[in-house]
Write an enzyme that holds these catalytic residues in place. Structure first.
Site, PDB file in Angstrom:
ATOM      1  N   SER A  78       3.106  -2.439  10.348  1.00  0.00           N
ATOM      2  CA  SER A  78       4.555  -2.397  10.588  1.00  0.00           C
ATOM      3  C   SER A  78       5.260  -3.692  10.198  1.00  0.00           C
ATOM      4  O   SER A  78       6.175  -4.132  10.899  1.00  0.00           O
ATOM      5  CB  SER A  78       4.836  -2.009  12.046  1.00  0.00           C
ATOM      6  OG  SER A  78       4.368  -0.686  12.296  1.00  0.00           O
ATOM      7  N   GLU A 103      -7.081   4.193   7.579  1.00  0.00           N
ATOM      8  CA  GLU A 103      -6.906   5.633   7.323  1.00  0.00           C
ATOM      9  C   GLU A 103      -8.120   6.205   6.601  1.00  0.00           C
ATOM     10  O   GLU A 103      -8.415   7.396   6.733  1.00  0.00           O
ATOM     11  CB  GLU A 103      -5.589   5.853   6.550  1.00  0.00           C
ATOM     12  CG  GLU A 103      -4.390   5.598   7.464  1.00  0.00           C
ATOM     13  CD  GLU A 103      -3.101   5.218   6.763  1.00  0.00           C
ATOM     14  OE1 GLU A 103      -3.008   5.384   5.530  1.00  0.00           O
ATOM     15  OE2 GLU A 103      -2.182   4.750   7.458  1.00  0.00           O
ATOM     16  N   GLY A 112       1.963   1.929  10.822  1.00  0.00           N
ATOM     17  CA  GLY A 112       2.866   3.077  10.745  1.00  0.00           C
ATOM     18  C   GLY A 112       3.514   3.438  12.065  1.00  0.00           C
ATOM     19  O   GLY A 112       4.113   4.506  12.190  1.00  0.00           O
ATOM     20  N   ASN A 150       0.859  -1.186   0.000  1.00  0.00           N
ATOM     21  CA  ASN A 150       0.000   0.000   0.000  1.00  0.00           C
ATOM     22  C   ASN A 150       0.893   1.232   0.000  1.00  0.00           C
ATOM     23  O   ASN A 150       1.513   1.550   1.009  1.00  0.00           O
ATOM     24  CB  ASN A 150      -0.894  -0.024   1.248  1.00  0.00           C
ATOM     25  CG  ASN A 150      -1.701   1.244   1.411  1.00  0.00           C
ATOM     26  OD1 ASN A 150      -1.826   2.042   0.473  1.00  0.00           O
ATOM     27  ND2 ASN A 150      -2.236   1.448   2.609  1.00  0.00           N
TER      28      ASN A 150
HETATM   29  C1  PEP Z   1      -0.974  -0.132   5.871  1.00  0.00           C
HETATM   30  O1  PEP Z   1      -0.973   1.000   5.421  1.00  0.00           O
HETATM   31  O2  PEP Z   1      -1.879  -0.909   5.553  1.00  0.00           O
HETATM   32  C2  PEP Z   1       0.116  -0.544   6.768  1.00  0.00           C
HETATM   33  C3  PEP Z   1       0.082  -1.719   7.310  1.00  0.00           C
HETATM   34  O3  PEP Z   1       1.143   0.373   6.975  1.00  0.00           O
HETATM   35  P1  PEP Z   1       2.556   0.091   7.718  1.00  0.00           P
HETATM   36  O4  PEP Z   1       3.130  -1.182   7.107  1.00  0.00           O
HETATM   37  O5  PEP Z   1       3.394   1.279   7.378  1.00  0.00           O
HETATM   38  O6  PEP Z   1       2.277  -0.082   9.151  1.00  0.00           O
END
Ligand code: PEP
Length: 254
Positions: free
Chosen positions: A212, A98, A173, A10
């Site tokens: 993450s 989000e 994130g 993503n």
């Molecule tokens: C996401 O945006 O779906 C996500 C899991 O972001 P991150 O890997 O940065 O935590």
């Protein structure tokens, strides 16, 4: 038939077209080296055309980060599922946290998933609890509520064209990844909801983990029970980080 693992990137609101094109080409190379894995990338709308070109002839699926619930209409600034299909998209995130935080309701996520199915796009339905909800012991209740709304109008045969992602909001994130045990417990809850509503057909959808994910934790998360793939945000923006995540898939999903 078990579905192959899906590793999804993503890209959120990152990447101008030229950067997106370069990253897509690198992802295509990484995917070519791992034929048992499915790989998808989710660029911003403005980079879809460039990424589509860069992925032509590759094994990587072109994804979009959201779609509107209506096929067309007076919805300034929105993008519909037929438009995404026309742009070469085959898979679409529905209910990313989000987007939920920006106002998408549970019911709207269900309508958006329906819109995706109408246009023969594959919904990747995202669910997950906040830290406050987890601390209050509400994780299963939140997953049940989000699941019920997202799948309200889905019929069992359509499950062939749907996947889920468990994305605890506190892990997105933040650098704070769920442990494999925490992920597995949530995946088991979601699987029970699927089988409870749809019977044996509920065993079909993959349940991806997201939050993450990095090269250093991908393998242990993939080894947890019923983790059908990974949804990767930050680490998907750099081919040097995303490639080892794709390569951490060792065997087909069971
Ligand atoms: C996401 O945006 O779906 C996500 C899991 O972001 P991150 O890997 O940065 O935590």
């Amino acid at each position: 038939v078990t579905r192959p693992r899906l590793i999804a990137g993503n890209w959120k609101m990152h990447m101008l077209a030229a950067e997106a094109r370069r990253l897509a080409a690198d992802v295509a190379t990484a995917a070519a080296a791992r034929p048992s894995v499915q790989v998808a990338v989710f660029p911003a709308y403005t980079a879809l055309a460039a990424v589509r070109e860069a992925l032509a002839g590759s094994r990587v699926f072109l994804g979009a980060q959201a779609c509107h619930e209506a096929d067309h209409g007076a919805h300034t600034g929105e993008v519909s599922a037929p438009m995404l299909a026309d742009a070469g998209v085959s898979i679409v995130l529905c209910g990313h946290s989000e987007r939920r935080a920006a106002g998408e309701s549970d019911a709207s996520v269900g309508k958006r998933a329906r819109a995706a199915l109408r246009s023969r796009l594959r919904p990747l339905v995202c669910v997950g609890e906040t830290l406050a909800e987890r601390d209050a012991g509400q994780t299963d209740a939140v997953l049940a509520r989000q699941f019920a709304a997202a799948f309200a109008d889905v019929a069992a045969p359509e499950l062939d064209a749907i996947d889920l992602a468990y994305e605890p909001v506190w892990a997105i994130g933040t650098g704070r990844t769920a442990t494999p045990e925490t992920a597995a417990a949530a995946h088991a809850s979601l699987r029970a909801l699927l089988v409870g509503k749809f019977g044996a057909a509920g065993r079909g959808p993959r349940i991806l983990y997201g939050g993450s994910v990095k090269a250093g934790n991908a393998a242990e998360l993939l080894a947890a029970p019923d983790v059908g793939g990974l949804l990767v945000g930050g680490a998907s923006l750099d081919a040097a980080q995303f490639r080892p995540i794709v390569e951490s898939v060792q065997e087909p999903s069971t």
